[in-house]
Design an enzyme around this catalytic site. Structure first.
Site, short mmCIF file in Angstrom:
data_model
loop_
_atom_site.label_atom_id
_atom_site.label_comp_id
_atom_site.label_asym_id
_atom_site.label_seq_id
_atom_site.Cartn_x
_atom_site.Cartn_y
_atom_site.Cartn_z
N GLY A 10 16.56 -46.99 95.35
CA GLY A 10 15.27 -47.60 95.64
C GLY A 10 14.26 -46.51 95.99
N GLY A 13 10.14 -46.78 95.78
CA GLY A 13 9.39 -47.67 96.66
C GLY A 13 8.57 -46.91 97.69
CD GLN A 14 4.98 -48.84 102.40
OE1 GLN A 14 5.73 -49.80 102.58
NE2 GLN A 14 3.88 -48.65 103.10
CG LEU A 15 11.52 -45.88 103.67
CD1 LEU A 15 10.75 -45.23 104.80
CD2 LEU A 15 12.52 -46.89 104.24
CG ASP A 36 13.57 -47.64 92.17
OD1 ASP A 36 13.63 -48.74 91.60
OD2 ASP A 36 13.05 -47.50 93.29
CB ILE A 37 15.08 -50.76 88.34
CG1 ILE A 37 13.92 -51.15 89.26
CG2 ILE A 37 16.37 -51.42 88.79
CD1 ILE A 37 13.54 -52.61 89.13
CG ASP A 54 19.85 -53.50 88.24
OD1 ASP A 54 20.04 -53.74 89.45
OD2 ASP A 54 19.69 -54.39 87.40
CB ILE A 55 21.90 -51.31 93.39
CG1 ILE A 55 23.12 -51.09 94.29
CG2 ILE A 55 21.06 -52.49 93.88
CD1 ILE A 55 23.97 -49.89 93.99
CE1 TYR A 146 13.01 -57.44 102.95
CE2 TYR A 146 11.63 -58.15 104.77
CZ TYR A 146 12.25 -57.15 104.05
OH TYR A 146 12.09 -55.84 104.46
N1 SER Z 1 6.87 -54.86 105.72
C1 SER Z 1 7.88 -55.81 105.41
C2 SER Z 1 7.30 -57.03 104.79
O1 SER Z 1 6.17 -57.35 105.08
C3 SER Z 1 8.61 -56.21 106.65
O2 SER Z 1 9.89 -55.76 106.54
O3 SER Z 1 7.98 -57.68 104.05
#
Ligand code: SER
Length: 317
Positions: A10, A13-15, A36-37, A54-55, A146
């Site tokens: 991943g 992504g942002q992180l 990542d994908i 793709d995990i 989530y």
């Molecule tokens: N920043 C995340 C979200 O808004 C929270 O884990 O989904």
């Protein structure tokens, strides 16, 4: 230089984008495999190995494990809160099966995986969780798919530690705010977009109401927390679900005021959508004293110091 092989799943992504950059500075560029994908944009994806993964594809997953034999895995691939509500079945599949693929590999002795990082979130809490000074342990009744995957995942990483000895580490991230990479599908994403709008000279249309206070963390603090918990001695991690983590808490009107100290004409208008209900089910202020007690966690940035730094760096881009 520490001699380990690190795999980030991943990574686009942002992180992930920021984490890969920092990890390459610690472990060496060729020792940090980004996956990542899809390949992300920016220098970080050209400076060291990148693999399409793709995990959910177990054949490809095994190929990557055999090719690189990672000792440390950061498994970040997931659908976030807002996107997951659009596709709840796929969100459960990606967030849970993906985690199991990583944990099951880590419990096999032959793979040589020593440690696994997996992020949880404030989304693991729910409407019956105290919203102020939210404790580490208390009612957890997440209302989003989530959040349900995060809470379930927390129980499973603890289970894999207790049952199979897998050294899993985890943090309950608040909303993450940074300037280097774009967020993807979260309820806290407005707090990144607002800075871009302010610098573009347009008003920000906020999808949350005034007064919706949420916990947030500036990316340099989030990266440092992640590395601190991953590098802490094993005996310090005396809690094997996910640590509460706090930085600052604010509502959209407070971040607007903070930006107005630099850009007095900036304005926010409010057009709440389905994300308002998600935000209202989450805590406002987190008690992260356990992370402080166990491994010395302390955030450095508050709202105004983050705003100054965000605006300064976004202007340079
Ligand atoms: N920043 C995340 C979200 O808004 C929270 O884990 O989904």
């Amino acid at each position: 230089m520490i001699k380990e092989t690190v795999l980030v799943i991943g990574a686009s992504g942002q992180l992930g984008t920021e984490l890969v950059e920092t990890l390459r500075g610690i472990y060496g560029e060729s020792n940090v495999i980004a996956s990542d994908i899809r390949k992300g944009e920016g220098a970080v994806f050209e400076n060291g190995p990148f693999e399409v993964l793709d995990i959910l594809d177990t054949v490809r997953w095994r190929e990557i494990l055999t090719k690189y034999k990672p000792t440390h895995i950061y498994h970040l691939a997931a659908l976030l809160s807002a996107t997951a509500e659009v596709n709840p079945e796929y969100a459960w599949k990606l967030n849970m099966d993906g985690l199991f693929h990583v944990l099951d590999a880590a419990k096999e002795e032959g793979t040589g995986i020593k440690r696994v990082y997996w992020p949880s979130s404030i989304a693991a809490f729910g409407p019956n969780t105290p919203r102020r000074n939210t404790p580490q342990y208390g009612p957890m009744d997440p209302t989003t798919v989530y959040g349900i995957t995060k809470y379930t995942g927390e129980l499973y990483i603890q289970y894999y530690k207790n049952r199979y000895g897998v050294d899993t580490r985890s943090l309950r991230y608040p909303g993450l705010i940074g300037y280097k990479s774009a967020p993807g599908g979260g309820t806290t994403d407005y707090a990144v977009q607002i800075y871009h709008d302010a610098l573009a000279g347009v008003e920000h249309e906020c999808f949350l109401k005034e007064g919706t206070v949420l916990p947030m963390l500036y990316m340099p603090d989030a990266i440092r927390a992640t590395l601190e918990v991953m590098h802490a001695q094993e005996e310090k991690i005396n809690m094997r679900m996910s640590y509460n983590l706090a930085g600052m808490s604010f509502g959209p009107e407070e971040i607007t005021q903070s930006i107005q100290k630099h850009l007095p004409d900036f304005k926010t208008i409010y057009k709440p959508d389905y994300r308002q209900a998600i935000a209202e089910s989450w805590p406002a202020v987190i008690d992260d004293s356990l992370a402080n007690d166990h491994w010395g966690w302390k955030p450095e940035f508050d709202l105004d110091s983050m705003t100054t730094d965000m605006l300064l760096n976004l202007k340079k881009l």
